[in-house]
Enzyme design. Structure first.
Site, mmCIF file in Angstrom:
data_model
loop_
_atom_site.group_PDB
_atom_site.id
_atom_site.type_symbol
_atom_site.label_atom_id
_atom_site.label_comp_id
_atom_site.label_asym_id
_atom_site.label_seq_id
_atom_site.Cartn_x
_atom_site.Cartn_y
_atom_site.Cartn_z
ATOM 1 C CG HIS B 189 -1.902 1.287 1.100
ATOM 2 N ND1 HIS B 189 -2.967 0.904 0.864
ATOM 3 C CD2 HIS B 189 -1.606 2.548 1.484
ATOM 4 C CE1 HIS B 189 -3.702 2.254 0.952
ATOM 5 N NE2 HIS B 189 -3.134 3.076 1.402
ATOM 6 C CB CYS B 190 2.091 3.184 -2.646
ATOM 7 S SG CYS B 190 3.472 4.491 -2.781
ATOM 8 N N PRO B 191 1.667 4.999 0.465
ATOM 9 C CG PRO B 191 2.783 5.717 2.059
ATOM 10 C CD PRO B 191 2.546 4.553 1.269
ATOM 11 N N GLY B 194 -1.391 6.905 -2.515
ATOM 12 C CA GLY B 194 -2.779 6.985 -1.589
ATOM 13 C C GLY B 194 -3.450 5.623 -2.239
ATOM 14 C CB ALA B 485 6.256 2.312 0.227
#
Lengths: 143, 493
Positions: B189-191, B194, B485
């Site tokens: 899950h890449c912040p 988003g 990430a």
């Protein structure tokens, strides 16, 4: 679409007796394949070879959708060069095969499964996890 | 009769011969407004444009990513391009423009595309799976197994049962606790974008980080060239930075600050973005996901000596083609389809009590009263679990924590450093406090549930994953990369 057509054939008082789920077969990896094992609940309703033929044809169609060949690579490279914006306007090969699959399932339902009080649900409506076979109360057999 | 509770078709609609009562056609219901499936979607996602655009509920630092890219490129086009066009070539802004467009389009596609979310199992499916699990363990007091072992190309792969989605996860699928969805071929899950990165948007993500690497290198090179050319025209480097050419109208942004801003952003981001690009190029070439690499799923030191990635096509070029140019799978969640009027998932959004009859009807002839009671309890959990809750998915983290950030494993193994190095790890979720749970989730305490059901299964994976050994080999690489990430040009503090 397929369900409406078949269910109207079955009559207004069609009642669902049971549901059988054909699970995915992961022995070849993550490609979409379903198990061809014949479920015991369907033994009284449909011929084993007929059912296995249906599942095998579906497996072949899904394999065609996910096939890694010249056309898919060409589509992929073209998409890459256009920053994947081509997906917004073009229907992918996978989607075209999915339409073929939907048509095949409808045809199978009309010809083979509905007369036996069964209904196949298109796996795409179940997230390609299962083939759902709905068993209706078969009044013709006096059940 | 028990079959009456299974009405997939509403008898009222059948008698009225209303074909739009069925869901598969996706058409609009004639009488009342039918809802679209995205409106009753159980995961933590936001939808826009009537379901066409999907975004994770926590958009992370996506606005920051976009902002940094736009600001840096804006400064570049406004201040460096005029000088370089005059002294070098007119293609500088053209190349810059093409790269900028590529980066922004890839970023938006990564963020706004369904990453490969698997829709949750229907109640009938869930009951069928539960029945299959329970038949194997009813005779003893052992909890029923929640894993299934399959063999893929001579490698044993364990399929884990997802308590939220009520199904056995396909291989390479992982449940993202932030989005509360199972995602196929889950990478992370890449912040920064988003969103989760999974099967459907991995190629967008990869093209984003590659094009961003090129863009940053290009801008960095151009800025250096600009300063060099200025300093070579007779003045010193410092003077050329401080010089304010009269023809530039933006006197508010004086040269020292804007040049330094561009240089700093590019310099610090170039290492992280290029490092990330290199890491993902390695993953693409070996057909691995970040998740598998972090866990060391196919590395030879874990378990069996001859552990080979069964998904690899044994060729770098083939793996690259498959991952990046393979057929584009469709979205499985059918956001814009219509919800049938008697669909249990739509009913669960409003009236939980409708969930109970189907389970009781289907199974009462085969089950003992004790098992029946258990079923009722579980089916009431189903209604409550329809609501997305963070504590529930925290339990899933116990079983199968899908790492959102490669640094997460290093954070958990070295807790002292995590707090001090937190600024550059917005993707490191270990230190974040969970959101307060909604009241409806109170009866379903995740840890209680975990111990009530397959406690053996939930303890073992957590214990295994707490061991830092698979992650440590990657921790140095990851630390050097910075926001591993992430992919936005931001300086780690």
């Amino acid at each position: 679409m397929a369900e409406t057509h078949s269910l109207q054939d079955l009559g207004q008082q069609a009642a669902v007796a049971a549901k059988v789920f054909i699970q995915r077969d992961y022995t070849n990896g993550t490609v979409c394949q379903f198990q061809t094992k014949f479920p015991s609940e369907l033994e009284s309703r449909i011929d084993k070879t007929q059912f296995e033929e249906t599942v095998r044809t579906l497996n072949n169609l899904y394999a065609e959708a996910e096939k890694l060949g010249g056309q898919s690579y060409l589509e992929g490279c073209l998409a890459c060069l256009t920053a994947y914006t081509v997906f917004l306007c073009m229907e992918t090969h996978y989607e075209k095969v999915l339409k073929k699959i939907a048509k095949y399932i409808q045809e199978q339902n009309d010809k083979i499964y509905a007369p036996r009080g069964l209904l196949l649900t298109d796996p795409i409506e179940r997230g390609l996890r299962v083939i759902e076979v709905t068993l209706f109360e078969d009044r013709s057999l006096g059940r | 009769m028990k079959s009456c509770e299974y009405q997939q078709i509403d008898p009222r609609t059948l008698s009225a011969s209303n074909p739009s009562a069925q869901s598969c056609a996706g058409g609009q219901s004639s009488a009342k407004r039918s809802r679209r499936k995205w409106e009753v979607f159980p995961g933590k996602n936001r939808f826009y444009c009537d379901g066409r655009i999907i975004l994770a509920r926590q958009s992370g630092v996506l606005p920051l990513t976009l902002g940094l890219i736009v600001v840096t490129c804006g400064l570049f086009f406004a201040f460096d391009c005029p000088f370089l066009v005059e002294h070098l070539t007119v293609f500088i802004p053209v190349i810059g423009g093409v790269l900028f467009v590529f980066v922004v389009v890839s970023l938006l596609q990564t963020s706004l595309t369904d990453p490969g979310i698997l829709p949750r199992a229907t109640p009938d499916e869930a009951a069928d799976v539960e029945r299959q699990i329970d038949t194997t363990g009813t005779s003893s007091y052992r909890p029923p197994p929640r894993t299934r072992e399959i063999v893929i190309r001579e490698q044993v792969v364990k399929l884990k049962y997802c308590f939220t989605c009520k199904m056995f996860r396909p291989p390479r699928t992982s449940h993202c606790s932030l989005c509360d969805n199972c995602v196929e071929r889950f990478d992370h899950h890449c912040p920064w974008v988003g969103n989760c990165v999974g099967r459907r948007n991995y190629r967008f993500f990869y093209s984003f980080i590659i094009s961003l690497s090129f863009l940053i290198s290009f801008i960095f090179g151009c800025v250096i060239t600009h300063l060099t050319l200025r300093s070579q025209s007779g003045k010193g480097l410092v003077q050329s930075i401080q010089e304010s050419p009269g023809r530039y109208p933006f006197s508010a942004l004086d040269p020292p600050r804007r040049t330094v801003v561009e240089l700093v952003i590019c310099f610090f981001s170039i290492w992280s973005v290029m490092g990330l690009s290199g890491f993902h190029t390695y993953l693409v070439a070996s057909n691995l996901t970040t998740n598998e690499d972090i866990k060391g799923a196919w590395s030879s030191k874990r378990g069996a000596a001859d552990s080979v990635n069964p998904y690899s096509h044994n060729g770098v070029f083939t793996n690259c083609c498959v991952t990046l140019c393979g057929p584009m799978p469709p979205s499985l969640i059918d956001r814009r389809g219509s919800v049938p009027p008697d669909d249990p998932s739509a009913a669960a959004a409003g009236a939980p009590e409708l969930e109970l009859p189907p389970f009781m009807a289907k199974s009462d002839t085969r089950m003992s009263p004790k098992e029946l009671l258990e079923r009722v309890v579980r089916s009431s959990e189903l209604c409550l679990l329809g609501r997305p809750t963070v504590p529930k998915t925290a339990a899933l983290q116990q079983e199968d924590p899908a790492p959102r950030d490669p640094r997460c494993s290093s954070c958990s193994s070295s807790s002292s450093s995590s707090s001090s190095s937190s600024p550059s790890s917005p993707g490191c979720w270990e230190g974040r406090p969970p959101c307060p749970p909604p009241p409806t989730a109170a009866p379903c305490h995740p840890y209680g549930r975990g111990t009530r059901r397959g406690s053996l299964d939930s303890v073992n994976p957590a214990f295994r994953l707490a061991l830092p050994s698979p992650a440590l080999s990657h921790a140095p690489l990851v630390v050097v990369v910075g926001g591993a990430a992430g992919s936005a040009p931001v300086p780690p503090h």
